[in-house]
Design a protein around this motif. Structure first.
Motif, PDB file in Angstrom:
ATOM      1  N   ILE A  41       0.852  -1.205   0.000  1.00  0.00           N
ATOM      2  CA  ILE A  41       0.000   0.000   0.000  1.00  0.00           C
ATOM      3  C   ILE A  41       0.881   1.247   0.000  1.00  0.00           C
ATOM      4  O   ILE A  41       0.659   2.188  -0.769  1.00  0.00           O
ATOM      5  CB  ILE A  41      -0.956  -0.002   1.222  1.00  0.00           C
ATOM      6  CG1 ILE A  41      -2.013  -1.091   1.046  1.00  0.00           C
ATOM      7  CG2 ILE A  41      -1.627   1.359   1.399  1.00  0.00           C
ATOM      8  CD1 ILE A  41      -2.836  -1.375   2.294  1.00  0.00           C
ATOM      9  N   LEU A  93       4.314   5.495  -5.424  1.00  0.00           N
ATOM     10  CA  LEU A  93       4.397   5.428  -6.891  1.00  0.00           C
ATOM     11  C   LEU A  93       3.474   6.463  -7.544  1.00  0.00           C
ATOM     12  O   LEU A  93       3.880   7.183  -8.468  1.00  0.00           O
ATOM     13  CB  LEU A  93       4.029   4.020  -7.365  1.00  0.00           C
ATOM     14  CG  LEU A  93       4.213   3.729  -8.852  1.00  0.00           C
ATOM     15  CD1 LEU A  93       5.654   3.930  -9.283  1.00  0.00           C
ATOM     16  CD2 LEU A  93       3.779   2.304  -9.172  1.00  0.00           C
ATOM     17  N   ALA A 121       3.942   1.468  -1.080  1.00  0.00           N
ATOM     18  CA  ALA A 121       4.619   1.568  -2.374  1.00  0.00           C
ATOM     19  C   ALA A 121       3.676   2.145  -3.425  1.00  0.00           C
ATOM     20  O   ALA A 121       4.080   2.972  -4.256  1.00  0.00           O
ATOM     21  CB  ALA A 121       5.110   0.184  -2.808  1.00  0.00           C
ATOM     22  N   ALA A 122       2.399   1.731  -3.375  1.00  0.00           N
ATOM     23  CA  ALA A 122       1.422   2.236  -4.349  1.00  0.00           C
ATOM     24  C   ALA A 122       1.229   3.740  -4.173  1.00  0.00           C
ATOM     25  O   ALA A 122       1.197   4.488  -5.159  1.00  0.00           O
ATOM     26  CB  ALA A 122       0.094   1.501  -4.188  1.00  0.00           C
TER      27      ALA A 122
END
Lengths: 236, 134
Positions: free
Chosen positions: A25, A31, A27-28
């Motif tokens: 989560i 990103l 990392a998302a």
């Protein structure tokens, strides 16, 4: 659940899975944030100050560039705001002019398919007005190499006035006046629906007409494509 | 559904995703394919300011992600399953962001991008998530 493959010997614990998805989560989120921060700026190519091709001395009548006795006509459906039409004009069109139009073998006809937005119709009005003075292709070339981002409001009267002034023999005041003429306004406004009715789905779309025969569709993605299509039409 | 079927399904979806991302990467770099299509299209979306992150096409990121998931599905160790699910989850979240961009910001929808965002990415996330505990 039945299994036919060797079962994993050490399944991740619930805690490990929770941590892993917590990381996922995070990392998302990172990103998406990075994507928003580091997205490209304006991807529109910079304007060019000088013409991409010399049209001087080539006959222009209405929306057609080239000799009236040319055996083959290359028809281009285009939108003044379409970046792909700009790409064609800057990279393929000069070859078409130098190798086929200037020698009198091929004429090329511009047909408007102004579907991208209000500036498309506005731009086509100026092109139709220029056609009344036999300068459509000269103004078209200038507009494409100064094209801005779609529907950004780049196509201003000031820009048209400046570019038109660079076209030899083009009466700028007459051009601006003709662009408001009811016939021009009506033709530009109806052009997109007329092109759609003719089955045109995008721009640029190219057709080849040999003599008075029915035009046929060709694919133009490169200089080689257009050479092959025109050579074929000329030899037929 | 057997674990073998799930594994084959996850591998097939990851492969389809990689193929789709490879195609979109190719379209992104091949300027000669550029056409403006009524109602928007892959070309409009692929030429938008959001099609790249610091110069790297998002389609290329997708290709790397799907290839990684495919490799982890082939490897199939427990940690590989968890890794595949994590990457698929991040990919799904990013795909939803890209879908929102197409619908609300760029105002143009790329068919193959939507196939990825609505079908491939969610399916891979579900398949890899199920396999974490099987």
């Amino acid at each position: 659940m039945a299994s036919t493959s060797p079962h994993p010997t050490k399944r991740p614990s619930g805690r490990a899975i929770a941590i892993a998805f917590g990381i996922a989560i995070g990392a998302a989120v990172v990103l998406v944030a990075v994507a928003l921060l580091l997205r490209n700026g304006d991807s529109t190519p910079a304007a060019r100050a000088t013409p991409v091709v010399d049209l001087g001395g080539i006959p222009q009548a209405g929306s057609t560039l080239g000799s009236p006795s040319a055996k083959v006509t290359l028809i281009e459906y285009a939108d003044p705001q379409c970046p792909a039409c700009r790409f064609y004009t800057e990279t393929i069109f000069p070859t078409v002019v130098d190798e086929y139009v200037r020698p009198g073998k091929v004429a090329t006809e511009y047909r408007g398919f102004p579907f991208i937005g209000d500036d498309s119709v506005k731009g086509y009005r100026y092109l139709l007005a220029a056609a009344r003075q036999g300068k459509l292709w000269s103004l078209m070339e200038a507009l494409y190499r100064n094209q801005g981002a779609e529907n950004s409001g780049w196509l201003t009267e000031d820009l048209v006035r400046r570019l038109a002034a660079e076209v030899p023999g083009l009466d700028v005041d007459q051009l601006l006046s003709d662009a408001e003429h009811p016939d021009v306004v009506e033709e530009a406004s109806n052009a997109a629906s007329k092109a759609s009715a003719a089955g045109i789905q995008g721009t640029p779309t190219f057709l080849v007409k040999v003599g008075d025969s029915t035009p046929y569709l060709i694919q133009v993605a490169s200089v080689e494509d257009v050479r092959a299509a025109l050579d074929d039409a000329l030899s037929g | 559904m057997t674990d073998r079927a799930l594994r084959i399904g996850a591998g097939a979806v990851a492969f389809a995703g990689a193929a789709l991302a490879a195609y979109l990467t190719w379209v992104h770099y091949d300027e000669s394919l550029l056409v403006c299509v009524a109602g928007g299209g892959c070309e409009t979306v692929q030429r938008s300011a959001y099609a790249e992150i610091a110069g790297v096409p998002v389609a290329l990121l997708g290709l790397v992600a799907y290839s990684s998931v495919l490799a982890l599905v082939v490897w199939d160790a427990p940690n590989a399953r968890l890794g595949a699910a994590m990457i698929a989850f991040v990919g799904l979240a990013f795909s939803l962001y890209l879908l929102a961009l197409q619908l609300f910001v760029i105002d143009a929808v790329c068919t193959w991008c939507v196939v990825n965002d609505v079908v491939v990415a969610p399916l891979l996330a579900v398949l890899t998530a199920i396999r974490v505990r099987t």
